[in-house]
Design a protein around this motif. Structure first.
Motif, PDB file in Angstrom:
ATOM      1  N   LEU A   1       0.665  -0.998   0.021  1.00 36.32           N
ATOM      2  CA  LEU A   1      -0.096  -0.244   0.162  1.00 36.32           C
ATOM      3  C   LEU A   1       1.292   1.662   0.012  1.00 36.32           C
ATOM      4  CD1 LEU A   1      -1.063  -2.479   1.858  1.00 36.32           C
ATOM      5  CD2 LEU A   1      -2.870  -0.716   2.470  1.00 36.32           C
ATOM      6  N   PRO A   2       0.564   1.971  -0.479  1.00 42.35           N
ATOM      7  CA  PRO A   2       1.469   3.438  -1.188  1.00 42.35           C
ATOM      8  C   PRO A   2       1.196   4.525   0.229  1.00 42.35           C
ATOM      9  CG  PRO A   2       0.157   3.058  -2.483  1.00 42.35           C
ATOM     10  CD  PRO A   2       0.420   2.022  -1.750  1.00 42.35           C
ATOM     11  N   LEU A   3       2.146   4.845  -0.070  1.00 43.40           N
ATOM     12  CA  LEU A   3       3.176   5.854   1.027  1.00 43.40           C
ATOM     13  C   LEU A   3       2.017   6.813   0.563  1.00 43.40           C
ATOM     14  CD1 LEU A   3       2.763   7.384   3.800  1.00 43.40           C
ATOM     15  CD2 LEU A   3       5.320   7.688   3.914  1.00 43.40           C
ATOM     16  N   ALA A   4       1.357   8.329   0.506  1.00 43.12           N
ATOM     17  CA  ALA A   4       1.109   8.677   0.098  1.00 43.12           C
ATOM     18  C   ALA A   4       1.393  10.034   0.577  1.00 43.12           C
ATOM     19  CB  ALA A   4      -0.876  10.040  -0.147  1.00 43.12           C
TER      20      ALA A   4
ATOM     21  N   HIS B   1      -0.147  12.108   8.538  1.00 43.67           N
ATOM     22  CA  HIS B   1      -1.771  11.050   8.064  1.00 43.67           C
ATOM     23  C   HIS B   1      -2.232  12.608   7.862  1.00 43.67           C
ATOM     24  CE1 HIS B   1      -2.410  12.880  12.505  1.00 43.67           C
ATOM     25  NE2 HIS B   1      -1.400  12.923  12.750  1.00 43.67           N
TER      26      HIS B   1
ATOM     27  N   ARG C   1     -10.143  -0.188   0.193  1.00 46.23           N
ATOM     28  CA  ARG C   1      -9.005   0.011  -0.743  1.00 46.23           C
ATOM     29  C   ARG C   1      -8.449   1.870  -0.876  1.00 46.23           C
ATOM     30  NH1 ARG C   1      -6.733  -2.284  -5.432  1.00 46.23           N
ATOM     31  NH2 ARG C   1      -7.874  -4.102  -4.596  1.00 46.23           N
TER      32      ARG C   1
ATOM     33  N   ALA D   1      -3.783   4.157   2.461  1.00 47.96           N
ATOM     34  CA  ALA D   1      -2.589   4.072   2.503  1.00 47.96           C
ATOM     35  C   ALA D   1      -1.832   4.467   3.973  1.00 47.96           C
ATOM     36  CB  ALA D   1      -1.886   5.422   1.610  1.00 47.96           C
TER      37      ALA D   1
ATOM     38  N   ALA E   1       1.534   1.954   4.968  1.00 49.15           N
ATOM     39  CA  ALA E   1       3.372   2.377   4.809  1.00 49.15           C
ATOM     40  C   ALA E   1       3.681   1.069   5.822  1.00 49.15           C
ATOM     41  CB  ALA E   1       3.494   3.527   5.540  1.00 49.15           C
TER      42      ALA E   1
ATOM     43  N   VAL F   1      -0.180   7.155   8.300  1.00 49.03           N
ATOM     44  CA  VAL F   1      -1.499   6.475   7.448  1.00 49.03           C
ATOM     45  C   VAL F   1      -2.754   7.716   6.729  1.00 49.03           C
ATOM     46  CG1 VAL F   1      -3.965   5.149   8.074  1.00 49.03           C
ATOM     47  CG2 VAL F   1      -1.648   4.736   9.170  1.00 49.03           C
ATOM     48  N   ARG F   2      -3.285   7.349   6.269  1.00 46.88           N
ATOM     49  CA  ARG F   2      -3.397   8.093   5.191  1.00 46.88           C
ATOM     50  C   ARG F   2      -4.885   7.657   4.519  1.00 46.88           C
ATOM     51  NH1 ARG F   2      -2.008  13.538   4.319  1.00 46.88           N
ATOM     52  NH2 ARG F   2      -3.912  13.989   2.361  1.00 46.88           N
TER      53      ARG F   2
END
Length: 527
Positions: free
Chosen positions: A11-14, A215, A507, A510, A512, A524-525
């Motif tokens: 899961l990508p980090l925004a 976040h 879905r 993000a 991380a 977390v976002r």
């Protein structure tokens, strides 16, 4: 430090700027945190959870790289003395200023009788304030991985702790908990609003946090959900936004849902079996007057009776990595995969196991109880029951002693076991030294805090002391390899596998993720 390969479907980090409106986040795990007291537990999940509330002078990021936290910078001023320059302007959640006095106080507290979190700091002999924002840490000798060790040294406010009559650590072993076990006052990105044992723990974003929030959360609710099927159902229904440790059998179900996503990859943790090496007579066995596990032939028989490939294929559904060593090859300092120190010592051979038992004086086998959790590791109870069946086929009659994490943890911490399943991730150091020092060294006030079976080898202990002081990395790696081979030859334990990290979420969230299986809420976002 060796790095993991990228996690599948990570899961990508925004990296976009935070949105004006922030949102709540709810996540679940299969067990509750044991305590909010940051010095009272050495439980990996509890420690990871508290890293969102309390902070350390240096920390690991999601890539397991070291970076400054409550200390802005540091240097060595003598071979065994490090000087730390503390971050100014940091506030505790209650509004108190963070100073060197809090670091010195926290060192005294983590050294108090009930504390279980000091293991990785066994080389530290003194922590002293130079001024309000400078601290010197003295070690027994050169200790090049001190920064790694400090990543679990959580700092508490002295004044708050004393006002709450919590100047000493809670003692979970004797069930003596003070106010710090149910309330918290850290410097971290989230502060605790409410705490309900085995129920929700609610936190809110701390607006006075010194770091730049990545976040976009206002409130965070952690909900322990012990039943795996119930956790998955909660995610599917939208009752929770994310969960840690998705059951393996549910991966296809989640991946087939367009509203959800999965992340998985190897975890640092090695799952293993341990023996009581110490008692003259086992507490939970039908053998009287002697301890069969003191005989190398018996320990080897247990090793060769367990088909780890079948466990990987049938119980773990292919989602594990067979372990030949107590230290994961993914830990910094560990030998590379394929090295002799990382290969299985003996092959699966039940006939050889029977011969070894007969040679040791147990031609008809013997009975013993196996202590296992049923909500701590991936498929822990199923693994134990499968292992019990395998051991039964060579004559070792095993009684399952399966308990929830809270009960099992008290048994493990109290050394109230003859034969047990346990796991260790080499954390918080993310280095093989952590496993050597905490799990394998002779148990004492300073070492072997997780050496539940009390295996002891003087040659091994001397090597680990040299590893602690060795600054040359190639030489340090060679010493680590040598130490691991000693434990392997003695079959001090039976390593099984490295279990997987499996997270799931709605879905677009993000998370991380990281191979240390730590939920870093400040990354977390929500979409």
């Amino acid at each position: 430090m060796r790095r993991f390969l990228p996690l599948a479907l990570a899961l990508p980090l925004a990296l976009a700027a935070p949105r004006a409106e922030a949102v709540p986040f709810t996540w679940a795990y299969g067990a509750d945190v044991l305590t909010l007291d940051p010095h009272a537990s050495n439980n990996t999940f509890t420690n990871a959870f508290l890293g969102n509330v309390y902070e350390t002078m240096a920390r690991h990021n999601e890539r397991l790289e070291l970076e400054p936290a409550l200390a802005e910078r540091w240097e060595t001023i003598a071979p065994n003395v490090w000087r730390f320059h503390l971050r100014r302007g940091v506030k505790f959640h209650g509004g108190e200023d963070f100073t060197a006095d809090d670091v010195v106080f926290s060192w005294a507290r983590i050294s108090s009788p009930g504390a279980l979190a000091k293991g990785n700091l066994s080389q530290v002999v003194d922590v002293r304030a130079v001024d309000d924002y400078t601290v010197d840490i003295e070690t027994r000798g050169p200790f090049p991985i001190l920064l790694n060790a400090l990543t679990q040294f959580y700092i508490m406010d002295r004044g708050w702790s004393e006002r709450q009559n919590a100047a000493l650590s809670s003692n979970l072993t004797s069930r003596e908990e003070n106010a710090a076990g149910r309330m918290a006052n850290g410097t971290g990105p989230f502060r605790v609003v409410s705490r309900q044992v085995d129920g929700p723990t609610v936190m809110e974003a701390f607006p006075g946090w010194w770091d730049r929030p990545r976040h976009n959360l206002t409130t965070v609710t952690f909900q322990p959900i012990r039943a795996a099927s119930t956790r998955t159902a909660a995610l599917i229904s939208g009752a929770v936004d994310a969960l840690v440790e998705l059951p393996i059998q549910d991966i296809p179900r989640i991946e087939g849902n367009s509203a959800l996503q999965v992340v998985q990859g190897p975890e640092l943790r090695t799952i293993y079996l341990g023996f009581d090496h110490n008692r003259d007579e086992l507490q939970y066995s039908d053998v009287r007057g002697r301890n069969p596990f003191r005989d190398l032939r018996v320990r080897r028989a247990v090793y060769q009776a367990i088909d780890v490939e079948t466990l990987r294929r049938t119980i773990m559904r292919g989602n594990s990595w067979v372990a030949g060593s107590m230290a994961s090859p993914f830990l910094s300092g560990s030998p590379e995969p394929g090295d002799e120190a990382q290969r299985r010592t003996f092959p699966y051979d039940p006939d050889a196991a029977k011969r070894l038992l007969a040679e040791a004086g147990y031609p008809e086998g013997f009975g013993v109880s196996l202590s296992c959790p049923n909500d701590r590791y991936v498929y822990d109870e199923r693994l134990c029951l499968a292992i019990i069946g395998m051991l039964g086929r060579v004559g070792i009659r095993v009684t399952p002693q399966v308990e929830t994490t809270n009960v099992w943890s008290r048994r493990i911490n109290g050394l109230d076991t003859s034969f047990f399943m346990l796991g260790h991730a080499g954390l918080p150091l993310a280095d093989a030294y952590s496993t050597l020092q905490e799990v394998l060294m002779t148990r004492s006030e300073r070492t072997g805090g997780l050496n539940v079976g009390r295996w002891s080898n003087a040659e091994f202990d001397a090597l680990v002391q040299r590893i602690a002081e060795e600054g040359d990395e190639p030489r340090r790696r060679a010493l680590i390899r040598e130490a691991l081979l000693i434990e392997k030859r003695e079959v001090g334990h039976v390593p099984l596998h490295q279990q997987p990290v499996i997270w799931a979420a709605r879905r677009g969230i993000a998370l991380a993720p990281s191979p240390d299986n730590r939920m870093r809420l400040w990354l977390v976002r929500m979409p």
